[in-house]
Design an enzyme around this catalytic site. Structure first.
Site, PDB file in Angstrom:
ATOM      1  N   HIS A   6       0.823  -1.313   0.077  1.00  0.00           N
ATOM      2  CA  HIS A   6      -0.077  -0.155  -0.050  1.00  0.00           C
ATOM      3  C   HIS A   6       0.818   1.189   0.048  1.00  0.00           C
ATOM      4  O   HIS A   6       0.652   2.170  -0.950  1.00  0.00           O
ATOM      5  CB  HIS A   6      -0.913  -0.004   1.240  1.00  0.00           C
ATOM      6  N   GLU A  55       0.904   8.109  -3.722  1.00  0.00           N
ATOM      7  CA  GLU A  55       1.935   7.612  -2.914  1.00  0.00           C
ATOM      8  C   GLU A  55       3.036   8.872  -2.578  1.00  0.00           C
ATOM      9  O   GLU A  55       3.426   8.880  -1.386  1.00  0.00           O
ATOM     10  CB  GLU A  55       2.256   6.255  -2.912  1.00  0.00           C
ATOM     11  N   HIS A  92       3.184  10.977   0.567  1.00  0.00           N
ATOM     12  CA  HIS A  92       4.282  10.437   1.315  1.00  0.00           C
ATOM     13  C   HIS A  92       5.557  10.541   1.180  1.00  0.00           C
ATOM     14  O   HIS A  92       6.378  10.906   1.913  1.00  0.00           O
ATOM     15  CB  HIS A  92       3.588   8.981   1.902  1.00  0.00           C
TER      16      HIS A  92
END
Length: 227
Positions: free
Chosen positions: A62, A116, A120
Site C-alpha cells: 500500500h 503515494e 508520502h
C-alpha cells in the site's frame, strides 16, 4: 594572534557551514503497509483489477509512510516534486506485480503511485529521492513475506476466521517485531484481515519496533478471505 580575534575570524566560517552539517530528519520512522487484496475487494465498494490483469493472491504494497513517534505524520511536503514515471522505469515490472492498484476505474497503477509519492514520498526527500523511495518499498516487500509467514502458522486465506492475537504472534515470530494489524468490513458485516503495518527506521532499510501502532479496528477473531 589573540584568541578573541581568531574567534571573530572563524565565526563566519562556522555559520556558513552549519546548515550543511545538519542531519536532522523531519520524521521519525516509516510505516511499511501491506494490504490483502481479497479484503480490499470483498466490501460493498468492491474493486477493479489493473489493466495488466488480476494481481497474484498475495499481500501487495500500500505504501511507505513517514511518521512521527507521537502518531501524527507529515503529508504533501513538496508540491514542486511531482511524480515522474521516467525516474522509475527500471522498477515498473516489480511495481506492477508487488504494488498493484485495485481502485476503480481500472488503471496501470500510475495514479496510485503518484498519490503515494506526492502525499508520502515527498516527505522522505531528506533521505530518499523518488527512485530510492519506490526501490526501498520493493526491497522491504521482498524481505517481509507475510503470506508465507501466516501460512507457516496455519493461517490461510481460505475464508476462515482466525484470532488477531494469533495473526500478530505469527508475524512477530516471522519478522522479529510487533506488527500493526488493521481490519475492514466485508459486505456481510464481518471483520476481516485488511492491512499489516511494519515499522522501518528513517533510512527506509531496517525493520524496527514500532514507536506507536495504528488503531486496529479488529474484533478478536477476523476472516481471512480468499482472492
Amino acid at each position: 594572534m589573540q584568541p578573541s580575534i581568531m574567534l571573530l575570524l572563524l565565526l563566519p566560517l562556522l555559520l556558513f557551514s552549519a546548515p550543511s552539517i545538519s542531519t536532522a530528519q523531519d520524521f521519525d520512522f516509516f510505516y511499511f503497509v501491506l494490504q490483502w487484496p481479497g479484503s480490499y475487494c470483498d466490501t460493498k465498494q468492491s474493486c477493479c483489477y489493473p489493466t495488466a490483469g488480476k494481481p497474484a493472491a498475495d499481500f501487495g504494497i500500500h505504501g511507505l509512510w513517514p511518521n512521527y513517534a507521537d502518531g501524527s505524520y507529515p503529508s504533501n511536503c513538496d508540491s514542486g516534486n511531482a511524480y515522474d514515471a521516467s525516474q522509475i522505469g527500471d522498477l515498473m515490472g516489480s511495481m506492477r506485480s508487488k504494488w498493484p492498484s485495485l481502485a476503480c476505474p481500472s488503471g496501470d497503477g500510475s495514479t496510485f503511485w503518484r498519490h503515494e509519492w506526492e502525499k508520502h514520498g515527498t516527505c522522505s526527500e531528506s533521505v530518499l529521492d523518488q527512485h530510492a523511495y519506490f526501490q526501498a518499498a520493493l526491497r522491504l516487500r521482498s524481505q517481509v513475506n507475510l503470506l508465507q509467514i501466516l501460512q507457516n502458522a496455519g493461517i490461510r486465506p481460505d475464508g476462515g476466521f482466525y484470532s488477531v492475537r494469533g495473526i500478530s504472534s505469527a508475524i512477530r515470530s516471522g519478522i522479529g517485531f510487533e506488527p500493526g494489524v488493521e481490519c475492514n468490513v466485508d459486505d456481510a458485516g464481518n471483520r476481516q484481515l485488511y492491512q499489516v503495518y511494519v515499522c522501518v527506521d528513517a533510512t527506509g532499510k531496517r525493520l524496527i519496533e514500532c514507536p506507536v501502532l495504528p488503531t486496529s479496528k479488529c474484533s478478536s477473531r477476523v476472516e481471512f478471505p480468499p482472492f
